[in-house]
Design an enzyme around this catalytic site. Structure first.
Site, PDB file in Angstrom:
ATOM      1  N   GLY A  44       0.816  -1.214   0.000  1.00  0.00           N
ATOM      2  CA  GLY A  44       0.000   0.000   0.000  1.00  0.00           C
ATOM      3  C   GLY A  44       0.848   1.260   0.000  1.00  0.00           C
ATOM      4  O   GLY A  44       0.554   2.228  -0.721  1.00  0.00           O
ATOM      5  N   CYS A  45       1.896   1.267   0.782  1.00  0.00           N
ATOM      6  CA  CYS A  45       2.764   2.448   0.872  1.00  0.00           C
ATOM      7  C   CYS A  45       3.540   2.655  -0.429  1.00  0.00           C
ATOM      8  O   CYS A  45       3.801   3.794  -0.832  1.00  0.00           O
ATOM      9  CB  CYS A  45       3.721   2.305   2.047  1.00  0.00           C
ATOM     10  SG  CYS A  45       2.872   2.187   3.645  1.00  0.00           S
ATOM     11  N   THR A  46       3.910   1.556  -1.069  1.00  0.00           N
ATOM     12  CA  THR A  46       4.595   1.659  -2.355  1.00  0.00           C
ATOM     13  C   THR A  46       3.668   2.255  -3.409  1.00  0.00           C
ATOM     14  O   THR A  46       4.047   3.178  -4.145  1.00  0.00           O
ATOM     15  CB  THR A  46       5.084   0.277  -2.813  1.00  0.00           C
ATOM     16  OG1 THR A  46       6.034  -0.224  -1.864  1.00  0.00           O
ATOM     17  CG2 THR A  46       5.739   0.356  -4.185  1.00  0.00           C
ATOM     18  N   GLY A  49       3.172   5.985  -2.773  1.00  0.00           N
ATOM     19  CA  GLY A  49       4.344   6.764  -3.161  1.00  0.00           C
ATOM     20  C   GLY A  49       4.474   6.899  -4.661  1.00  0.00           C
ATOM     21  O   GLY A  49       4.811   7.973  -5.180  1.00  0.00           O
TER      22      GLY A  49
END
Length: 325
Positions: A44-46, A49
């Site tokens: 999710g964070c990738t 970003g």
């Protein structure tokens, strides 16, 4: 201290992906997206970003991602995923908590739009990553467009005369005075003075000083006597009495605040200033009287004023009063 209706960002210093200090002051003077994500290199964070990176130019490069990861981890994350956002390390989640992005000790994926004054203008708590960057961009552009437009309260403000006799609460008058009192002034001397006239006896005294054309002011439930004195302002070169400018600036802020609050605030020059000073024991110079009240009492106006009241706002062409050189 008078607070903004928007929450301000906390004052912080964190390390970036290069181990350098990044201060909250770096956010001032620009519109910035600050987002908090739980952990680098997770799916999710990738995705988040990468999505912000794809739109980085439309955000004018002003996107900051903050996580509890250390500097080495966020540096690796940025390099490995080709991210173009600035990444910061908040290992103790102190800044995240100050923003309101922590619950029960856990960082919640959250996003904030910060304006040039450090105010949080929009926030998303507990973000769903899919389509989020696009939604933030839409709001980012809307806020900027709204801010760059001419202030609507300035557009709406008119020197209206049809004031109702309905009373105006003291709290609202105090808010007007607070707005005026936040005006800039030479050497911070704050030379403006306001006398709030609101009792029947004192209003009737003030009515005797008005010119015939200001008959309509006698309906106002509140009148402000605005005055100053040479001794409490700056005396500058070329006989400049700066107290007059400072006090006029304060009145301008008061008029704008009144418009926002749904009040008419109409300053006039038609009165006997010597009589005003005598009746109310004032020194210095009485710059203006301001009638304050609610609008809508049009039946009291003569034909000329009734026509003006509902007519178009007349202004000289801008090029006649301002030039670029």
């Amino acid at each position: 201290m008078i607070q903004s209706r928007f929450k301000l960002i906390p004052q912080f210093v964190l390390k970036d992906e290069e181990g350098k200090d990044f201060s909250w002051t770096n956010l001032l003077g620009r519109y910035t997206v600050v987002y908090f994500y739980p952990k680098a290199n997770t799916p999710g964070c990738t995705l988040e970003g990468i999505d912000f990176t794809k739109l980085i130019d439309e955000f004018n490069g002003n996107v900051i991602g903050i996580s509890p990861d250390d500097c080495k981890a966020i540096s690796n994350f940025k390099s490995k995923k080709g991210l173009k956002v600035k990444l910061l390390s908040d290992p103790e989640k102190i800044v995240a908590e100050q923003f309101g992005a922590v619950k029960d000790g856990k960082l919640i994926r959250s996003t904030f739009i910060v304006d040039p004054w450090g105010r949080i203008r929009k926030e998303w708590i507990k973000v769903n990553v899919n389509g989020h960057a696009e939604e933030v961009l839409e709001e980012y552009k809307r806020i900027i467009e709204e801010d760059q437009a001419l202030n609507d309260n300035i557009l709406v403000r008119r020197a209206l005369r049809g004031i109702r006799p309905d009373p105006v609460e003291d709290e609202k008058i105090e808010t007007l005075l607070k707005a005026a009192h936040l005006a800039p002034s030479c050497m911070n001397k704050q030379p403006w003075r306001f006398l709030v006239v609101r009792t029947k006896e004192n209003l009737e005294k003030l009515h005797t000083t008005l010119s015939e054309g200001n008959y309509w002011m006698k309906q106002a439930p509140v009148m402000l006597i605005v005055y100053t004195d040479d001794e409490i302002g700056c005396q500058l070169s070329d006989k400049r009495n700066y107290a007059l400018f400072d006090t006029g600036t304060a009145v301008g802020l008061l008029l704008t605040q009144a418009t926002q609050m749904g009040l008419v605030a109409h300053p006039v020059a038609g009165y006997d200033p010597l009589k005003v000073k005598e009746l109310f024991g004032l020194n210095g110079v009485v710059i203006t009287l301001i009638a304050v009240g609610y609008w809508g009492n049009l039946d009291i106006l003569n034909e000329k004023h009734a026509t003006i009241e509902l007519g178009d706002r007349i202004r000289k062409p801008l090029e006649e009063v301002a030039k670029f050189v």
